[in-house]
Design an enzyme around this catalytic site. Structure first.
Site, PDB file in Angstrom:
ATOM      1  N   MET A 189       0.736  -1.258   0.574  1.00 18.45           N
ATOM      2  CA  MET A 189      -0.017   0.007   0.467  1.00 18.45           C
ATOM      3  C   MET A 189       1.237   1.256  -0.236  1.00 18.45           C
ATOM      4  O   MET A 189       1.745   1.497  -0.804  1.00 18.45           O
ATOM      5  CB  MET A 189      -0.507   0.011   1.716  1.00 18.45           C
ATOM      6  CG  MET A 189      -1.438  -1.291   1.592  1.00 18.45           C
ATOM      7  SD  MET A 189      -2.426  -1.896   0.027  1.00 18.45           S
ATOM      8  CE  MET A 189      -4.354  -0.996   0.108  1.00 18.45           C
ATOM      9  N   SER A 190       0.240   2.170   1.212  1.00 19.75           N
ATOM     10  CA  SER A 190       1.533   3.560   0.714  1.00 19.75           C
ATOM     11  C   SER A 190       2.336   3.323   1.478  1.00 19.75           C
ATOM     12  O   SER A 190       3.466   4.080   1.269  1.00 19.75           O
ATOM     13  CB  SER A 190       0.677   4.698   1.637  1.00 19.75           C
ATOM     14  OG  SER A 190      -0.549   5.216   1.383  1.00 19.75           O
ATOM     15  N   MET A 191       3.737   2.243   1.820  1.00 17.26           N
ATOM     16  CA  MET A 191       5.168   2.312   1.823  1.00 17.26           C
ATOM     17  C   MET A 191       4.808   2.240   0.611  1.00 17.26           C
ATOM     18  O   MET A 191       6.706   2.791   1.129  1.00 17.26           O
ATOM     19  CB  MET A 191       4.785   0.971   2.484  1.00 17.26           C
ATOM     20  CG  MET A 191       4.914   0.850   4.148  1.00 17.26           C
ATOM     21  SD  MET A 191       5.798  -0.782   5.007  1.00 17.26           S
ATOM     22  CE  MET A 191       4.979  -1.785   4.171  1.00 17.26           C
ATOM     23  N   LYS A 213       4.699   4.806  -1.144  1.00 18.01           N
ATOM     24  CA  LYS A 213       5.031   6.471  -1.010  1.00 18.01           C
ATOM     25  C   LYS A 213       6.850   6.240  -0.730  1.00 18.01           C
ATOM     26  O   LYS A 213       7.324   6.945  -0.736  1.00 18.01           O
ATOM     27  CB  LYS A 213       4.423   7.015   0.289  1.00 18.01           C
ATOM     28  CG  LYS A 213       2.838   7.253  -1.123  1.00 18.01           C
ATOM     29  CD  LYS A 213       1.690   7.728  -0.171  1.00 18.01           C
ATOM     30  CE  LYS A 213       0.265   7.997  -0.562  1.00 18.01           C
ATOM     31  NZ  LYS A 213      -0.473   6.951  -0.584  1.00 18.01           N
TER      32      LYS A 213
END
Length: 341
Positions: free
Chosen positions: A59-61, A63
């Site tokens: 997921m947003s890891m 980013k």
């Protein structure tokens, strides 16, 4: 060691009832957990459908990988974080991003309109998802096609540089900037600068839109151990297996954090900040982390020389529901590891 860690107790936030480490793993729907101390794996467990040869959406890891690449380019002089987005990406046109600086994009202090409320079917996140879908667009669809087309039509909301607002479109704007200055996609650059050189044992994958642009804000799927290697790379300030992959200044800048006065709205991280797409806790151990919805994290504790990686399937998207039984648990493990030295 594993049994000792499982039996550790801690007090969750806003609670007077102790919980064991193992209880917290189940409470948080953990799929995989790895802990490294001084470069050695001291704990590794898998649950549910995840096994040691499996991979998990992070997921947003994602980013934080994007932000790390950007910070590497900044420190190496290939990217000027004071430049305006429109000076690097002229195609951004009249988008609200045009007048933001690269650093404001990196630290998510842009003033752009974008709702990321997963529970609202009309939120911008779902419009963004429709634009990004690699499937053929339905008949009559007249919205943007792909991540970058969406970014070109983003409207302003507030002022650039005023406050931290967690909005995924910043990460994809940063991905576009990285691609332009490096001449490579974020996937190519991550492979060359990080994945291959850090000794990854599995390929990682990244979803793309209908035009083949990687989802820089949340598209990576990877194995638990390789995420541990990434965490170790951050703990050791750019070195792994005796090789330097990027300047130590990159991690020092990230670890130093952003402006805490601009960071609000996260009660489980009361003294925190956000910079280069990494969460910085500003706690006694100088900890910082990559974080993703449903419980994904790479938690780096330089004081304890500890890296902790959790992959999870917590049913609610906000990590604020998980932090009360996670962050105190991480601190308890850190203290245990330090005391056994």
């Amino acid at each position: 060691m594993g049994r000792q860690i499982d039996a550790l107790t801690f007090l969750p936030m806003d609670s007077d009832r102790e919980m064991t480490w193992e209880q917290s793993l189940h409470a948080n729907y953990t799929d995989g957990m790895q802990i490294l101390h001084k470069g050695e794996v001291v704990y590794e467990r898998y649950f549910g459908c995840l096994e040691e040869d499996g991979k998990h959406a992070i997921m947003s890891m994602t980013k934080s990988i994007t932000g790390l690449l950007a910070e590497i380019l900044v420190v190496e002089g290939a990217l000027d974080d004071t430049r305006l987005v429109r000076d690097i990406i002229p195609e951004i046109g009249d988008s609200a991003f045009a007048t933001a600086t690269v650093r404001q994009v990196m630290d998510m202090t842009t003033g752009v309109r974008y709702s990321e409320d997963y529970s609202d079917p009309n939120a911008d996140i779902w419009l963004y998802s429709r634009a990004a879908s690699p499937l053929p667009k339905p008949e009559g669809y007249d919205g943007p096609d792909g991540y970058w087309e969406y970014l070109q039509q983003v409207e302003a909301e507030g002022n650039h540089g005023g406050a931290f607002h967690y909005k995924t479109i910043n990460s994809d704007m940063l991905g576009w900037i990285i691609s332009r200055v490096s001449g490579k996609s974020v996937t190519e650059l991550a492979s060359e600068r990080l994945w291959r050189r850090m000794g990854a044992e599995q390929d990682a994958y990244q979803t793309v839109d209908g035009k083949g642009v990687p989802f820089a804000g949340g598209g990576v799927t990877a194995g638990l151990r390789d995420l541990g290697r990434l965490g170790l790379l951050m703990l050791n300030e750019g070195e792994i297996n005796g090789e330097r992959l990027f300047p130590a200044e990159v991690v020092r800048r990230i670890r130093g954090g952003g402006d805490p006065s601009k960071f609000a709205g996260f009660p489980t991280i009361p003294n925190g900040s956000y910079t280069s797409q990494w969460w910085v806790f500003h706690n006694d151990h100088v900890a910082f982390a990559a974080r993703g919805v449903h419980g994904q994290t790479i938690y780096v504790d330089p004081t304890a020389e500890m890296v902790l990686v959790r992959l999870s399937s917590f049913p609610r998207a906000q990590n604020g529901f998980i932090d009360p039984t996670s962050l105190p648990a991480y601190q308890a493990v850190a203290k245990f590891l330090m005391n056994r030295e």
